[in-house]
Design an enzyme around this catalytic site. Structure first.
Site, PDB file in Angstrom:
ATOM      1  N   GLU A 109       0.844  -1.210   0.000  1.00 38.31           N
ATOM      2  CA  GLU A 109       0.000   0.000   0.000  1.00 38.31           C
ATOM      3  C   GLU A 109       0.866   1.241   0.000  1.00 38.31           C
ATOM      4  OE1 GLU A 109      -2.150   3.124   2.695  1.00 38.31           O
ATOM      5  OE2 GLU A 109      -0.184   2.163   2.796  1.00 38.31           O
ATOM      6  N   ARG A 153     -10.384   8.278   1.594  1.00 39.92           N
ATOM      7  CA  ARG A 153      -8.922   8.230   1.703  1.00 39.92           C
ATOM      8  C   ARG A 153      -8.390   7.272   0.644  1.00 39.92           C
ATOM      9  NH1 ARG A 153      -4.720   5.513   4.860  1.00 39.92           N
ATOM     10  NH2 ARG A 153      -3.231   7.020   5.680  1.00 39.92           N
ATOM     11  N   ARG A 155      -6.088   5.229  -1.673  1.00 41.70           N
ATOM     12  CA  ARG A 155      -4.721   4.758  -1.612  1.00 41.70           C
ATOM     13  C   ARG A 155      -4.464   3.782  -2.755  1.00 41.70           C
ATOM     14  NH1 ARG A 155      -4.164   8.487   1.024  1.00 41.70           N
ATOM     15  NH2 ARG A 155      -3.035   8.787   2.979  1.00 41.70           N
TER      16      ARG A 155
END
Length: 451
Positions: A109, A153, A155
């Site tokens: 990630e 968010r 990612r």
């Protein structure tokens, strides 16, 4: 199966894979305080700097998990990428371990900008290394709000498998009826930091602006930069810096302040901070924002002029407003606030702003309770409510949570990537009540997929 947790932080990968019944056999974490927390939470003492670890001493494992430091690739940083002297080489150790131990799978990630950094060349280089290590590779962008968690968010996630990803499908975003940040809030938390009188004054002033603005017109989608109201300094084709702040007598600076007769240093001081760039030409986005704000002022001068004195004493960051809730009732006190260097950001109460490695002043504000979110509430936003221990200092807790990987997103990816396994029961009350859509999956070949 057995997994390792590199650059482990608060242990988001650990929680996700343990939920699925897998066993962590090794972890690494450079930050000594976070390493101690990891041991308290999981009973495993992480190795320190991975650069000092003998790779042969890392136990055999089936899955490699890594969230290597994002600072070299983040748009908020200097974007030195793989050349960053402090962090740029840490992704290399992912390659080294994959080549040495040859685990069947990996999950990595990082920030979304990783795949765009240096016009895509950085990601091209990383992907080439992963493929050369013997893996079929796919990348995709996902956010917690895709899985019912009230936080936007995005990612970048990268997965790999040694014998091919032909059957792998990315988990598809669920379509919850309505997200609400209220689902992660505690009732009257004792440790919540209250809004200061000054912060309340900022919000009250901007609420007066909203009240005065014509109700039949939409608020602008671009950031409102109040310092442009009455300003006329040159911003297209040249900048004040390009003139050495001379020859600007006929122009006006912030809030229409005359520049006539001022020496260069005083001219500079009267201009907005963002107009003092040491550049001959402003970037297109800045030119666009300045133009739109000046046009906005001319259209609504009769409303703005009586209100403007109320914010003149504010710091520049609080003379800006980002209204990110088009169509909402214009009541700041029913919304979610974030105080940022770029301005006061106002958002719907459906989701929290993206958690980043933030200072305590950037923590989301629950306006209707006139307080900041607590670290424990923010842990819910990262699907980490099961963690018994967080950093004691609030600043350290918010920073660690901002750097953490979201557990529910990783769990969804792992379910799709790894062979079916028996999930470990989750202790009641440690996970928010959210709905997942594990069955709807996106084809891997619709993404960047090489091997």
């Amino acid at each position: 199966m057995k997994f390792i947790d590199l650059y482990s932080g608060l242990g988001g990968f650990h929680i996700a894979l343990k939920r699925l019944g897998h066993e962590c056999v090794f972890a690494s974490e450079l930050d000594s305080d976070l390493a101690l927390l990891y041991e308290k939470n999981f009973g495993i003492t992480p190795a320190g700097d991975i650069r000092t670890v003998n790779l042969a001493e890392i136990p055999p494992h089936d899955i490699l998990c890594a969230g290597f430091p994002c600072q070299p690739f983040s748009k908020a940083g200097d974007q030195q990428g793989l050349d960053c002297p402090q962090w740029g080489d840490l992704v290399d150790y992912v390659f080294h371990i994959l080549r040495h131990h040859k685990p069947t799978y990996f999950i990595v990630e990082n920030v979304p900008n990783l795949v765009r950094h240096n016009e895509g060349e950085t990601w091209k280089e990383i992907k080439s290394e992963l493929c050369d290590a013997g893996y079929d590779v796919a990348d995709h962008k996902l956010s917690p709000h895709h899985f019912g968690v009230p936080q936007i968010r995005e990612r970048a996630f990268i997965v790999g498998q040694r014998d091919g990803l032909a059957t792998f499908r990315w988990p598809a975003p669920a379509q919850p009826a309505e997200l609400s940040i209220r689902t992660v809030l505690e009732q009257d938390p004792r440790d919540a930091r209250q809004l200061s009188e000054q912060a309340i004054r900022y919000l009250e002033a901007w609420q007066c602006f909203l009240d005065a603005f014509p109700s039949d017109e939409e608020l602008p989608s671009f950031p409102i930069w109040a310092m442009e109201f009455g300003a006329s300094y040159p911003y297209v084709g040249r900048t004040p810096h390009s003139t050495d702040y001379r020859g600007l007598d006929r122009w006006r600076g912030s809030f229409g302040r005359p520049l006539r007769g001022l020496p260069p240093d005083d001219v500079k001081a009267v201009l907005p901070p963002y107009a003092r760039d040491r550049a001959d030409v402003f970037p297109d986005w800045k030119i666009d924002f300045i133009r739109k704000n000046r046009t906005f002022y001319r259209r609504h001068k009769n409303v703005i002029d009586p209100w403007l004195p109320s914010i003149l004493s504010f710091a520049p960051s609080f003379q800006k407003l980002e209204w990110n809730c088009k169509g909402c009732e214009r009541d700041i006190w029913n919304l979610v606030i974030q105080f940022r260097a770029s301005g006061i950001r106002v958002k719907r109460p459906t989701t929290a702003p993206s958690l980043v490695a933030m200072t305590t002043s950037q923590v989301p504000v629950i306006a209707w309770e006139r307080r900041y979110m607590t670290p424990r509430e923010c842990s819910h936003l990262q699907s980490m409510a099961s963690l018994k221990h967080l950093p004691d200092a609030k600043g350290a807790a918010f920073k660690a949570l901002g750097n953490a990987v979201n557990v529910d997103v990783v769990e969804a990816i792992a379910r799709a990537l790894l062979p079916a396994s028996t999930s470990v029961p989750i202790e009641k009350g440690t996970r928010p009540k959210i709905s997942h859509n594990w069955s709807a999956l996106q084809p891997a070949d619709s993404l960047a997929h090489v091997g």
